[in-house]
Design an enzyme around this catalytic site. Structure first.
Site, PDB file in Angstrom:
ATOM      1  N   SER A 246       5.540   4.506   1.266  1.00 27.14           N
ATOM      2  CA  SER A 246       5.055   3.795   2.199  1.00 27.14           C
ATOM      3  C   SER A 246       3.927   4.263   1.179  1.00 27.14           C
ATOM      4  CB  SER A 246       5.312   4.487   3.763  1.00 27.14           C
ATOM      5  OG  SER A 246       5.128   5.756   3.540  1.00 27.14           O
ATOM      6  N   LYS A 247       2.541   3.750   2.014  1.00 31.37           N
ATOM      7  CA  LYS A 247       1.565   4.309   1.950  1.00 31.37           C
ATOM      8  C   LYS A 247       1.299   5.565   1.888  1.00 31.37           C
ATOM      9  CE  LYS A 247      -1.440   0.037   2.689  1.00 31.37           C
ATOM     10  NZ  LYS A 247      -0.737  -0.911   2.911  1.00 31.37           N
ATOM     11  N   ARG A 248       1.918   6.834   2.789  1.00 31.85           N
ATOM     12  CA  ARG A 248       1.848   7.823   2.581  1.00 31.85           C
ATOM     13  C   ARG A 248       1.796   8.423   1.194  1.00 31.85           C
ATOM     14  NH1 ARG A 248       5.601  11.377   4.921  1.00 31.85           N
ATOM     15  NH2 ARG A 248       6.248   9.244   4.894  1.00 31.85           N
ATOM     16  N   GLY A 250       1.402   7.120  -1.459  1.00 37.82           N
ATOM     17  CA  GLY A 250       0.833   6.795  -2.155  1.00 37.82           C
ATOM     18  C   GLY A 250       1.089   5.251  -3.120  1.00 37.82           C
TER      19      GLY A 250
END
Ligand code: GLU
Length: 481
Positions: A246-248, A250
């Protein structure tokens, strides 16, 4: 492969493409290139509400950056609405689809009720058997219907996935899904099947999350009398903590990797290994080798893990494989934007050409170049004076070493790496210091850091005047300690 291979990358422009999307694009592209087939780009823009402005441009730009050239397209589903409507009409006339007039409110209540009763979610087929009269009444009320597929109530839908093998779904677990929405746009299911047929797609390679949609597609192929393509669902990608990427982690837009100074060729190699491997050990596989060896047999079912450290390492490997000139050209924009504003622009390309071979050895990303090379450009070095006093050195020893070095360097006529080495090595002996001790204090004095590119080359590039000036400043700082 007796029929020539045709594959597609079919992104929805509902956001910027992330690692997962591009891995799918890459596997399709490699598959097409390996078999000498066609790679088609199709923009699935039928979800009007979720369309993100600029997403199409970023998707195509990302493909271009990575060198994933396409042979056909981009096709836009929003320009092909008539084709899906025709298919839906045909399914209705055959009795394989029906109009549904249920209001959003009714559907919501139905869902809430299903949750309350712990029933599986899905349309309750309320409109499946409306009489002619009932339908006419709904039409008279002015309700625009959706079109739903009339899923068989019993039996199984089976298919053989090229990665997962035999997959079986019970038809009674598949609800009467929507084909055409009330705004006249098709759903993903209908548009995808119609287009894969019309575009003569032979293999659908897509993310594992779509595996549960495939039985619906198979039922549609059957009802429409189309021959289905072969399916291959690519394994999930997890972050280092084993959670879905996920965005977490990167997993941002792939273009951010370009901004962070990753090379497209390293990115391609890295992404190819997210779910595919040549063997258990080979990591560095440039594009042509990937094309030569890519096959679905070596795609795994186990989720792939996205490892940032590995990407950084691999990027460093590809950086060192570039010619100095190529590296310099690619690093230039990063230097320009990354060096502090007080550094005079335009930067001198001759000077940069001397510096880059020293940096190329150490950089893992192009974005690091500015930081690694900064001391070559700034006037004033910022470092803690205590760094000048290395291990088992004292303030006096460091001062004495720098004083003597300053005098000798001042007398040196040729200021190249060999002459510097020939002078400084014996000087250490003369001063009763280990070479590491002398070089250590000099390194901090001329670069402001304890770790830097090789000392003699660095000093030679900086030049005599700059080195002497920096040693002077260092002596000053030592005095004031
Ligand atoms: N539009 C879908 C996506 O964004 C395509 C899925 C498929 O390849 O069928 O992933």
């Amino acid at each position: 492969m007796n029929k020539s291979v045709r594959v597609r990358f079919a992104p929805s422009p509902t956001g910027y493409p992330h690692v997962g999307n591009i891995r799918t694009a890459l596997f399709n592209w490699l598959f097409a290139r390996h078999y000498g087939g066609s790679f088609i780009v199709r923009i699935e823009d039928t979800d009007v509400a979720r369309k993100v402005k600029g997403a199409v441009e970023v998707i195509l730009d990302s493909l271009c950056w990575l060198g994933l050239d396409w042979d056909e397209g981009p096709y836009f589903q929003s320009q092909r609405l008539e084709l899906y409507r025709e298919a839906a009409k045909r399914l209705i006339s055959q009795g394989d689809a029906y109009y549904c007039y249920c209001s959003p409110q009714r559907l919501e209540e139905m869902r809430a009720e299903q949750v309350r009763r712990k029933q599986p979610p899905g349309y309750d087929r309320h409109c499946r058997n409306l009489s002619q009269k009932e339908r006419a009444e709904k039409e008279a009320e002015g309700i625009t219907p959706v079109v739903r597929f009339q899923t068989p109530l019993s039996g199984q839908t089976k298919f053989s996935d090229l990665i997962w093998g035999e997959v079986v779904f019970e038809n009674d677990t598949i609800d009467d899904f929507v084909l055409l929405k009330s705004d006249g746009y098709p759903t993903y299911h209908l548009a995808s099947v119609v287009d894969d047929h019309l575009m003569e797609i032979t293999h659908v390679l897509r993310a594992e999350e779509w595996l549960s949609s495939t039985p619906r597609h198979r039922l549609l192929y059957q009802a429409l009398g189309f021959e289905p393509p072969q399916f291959a669902h690519l394994p999930m990608i997890l972050g280092a903590d084993r959670a879905k990427l996920s965005k977490r982690h990167g997993a941002v837009s792939i273009t951010e990797y370009r901004e962070q100074g990753y090379l497209p060729e390293a990115m391609v190699n890295f992404l190819a290994l997210l779910g595919w491997s040549l063997d258990d050990k080979t990591e560095i596989l440039p594009e042509q080798e990937l094309i030569n060896s890519f096959s679905l047999e070596r795609v795994s079912r186990t989720a792939a893990v996205f490892n940032r450290d590995k990407l950084n390492w691999m990027n460093g490997v590809y950086i060192r494989r570039l010619s100095v000139e190529d590296f310099t050209q690619r690093a230039l924009p990063f230097l320009d934007s990354g060096l502090p504003p007080e550094v005079k622009r335009p930067l001198s390309i001759e000077y940069i050409r001397q510096i880059m071979p020293l940096i190329q050895e150490r950089a893992r990303t192009l974005a690091e170049v500015a930081e690694l090379a900064q001391f070559f450009f700034v006037d004033k070095l910022d470092y803690a004076p205590s760094l000048l006093i290395g291990k088992s050195m004292s303030q006096e020893l460091a001062t004495q070493a720098l004083e003597t070095a300053k005098q000798r360097l001042g007398r040196l006529e040729v200021f190249d790496a060999e002459s510097l080495e020939a002078m400084l090595r014996p000087l250490a002996v003369e001063l009763g210091l280990k070479t590491g001790q002398l070089f250590g204090v000099l390194r901090v004095a001329v670069t402001g850091r304890t770790a830097a590119p090789p000392l003699f080359q660095t000093m030679s590039v900086l030049g005599k005047e700059q080195c002497l000036k920096r040693i002077e400043t260092a002596l000053d700082r030592l005095h004031r300690l």
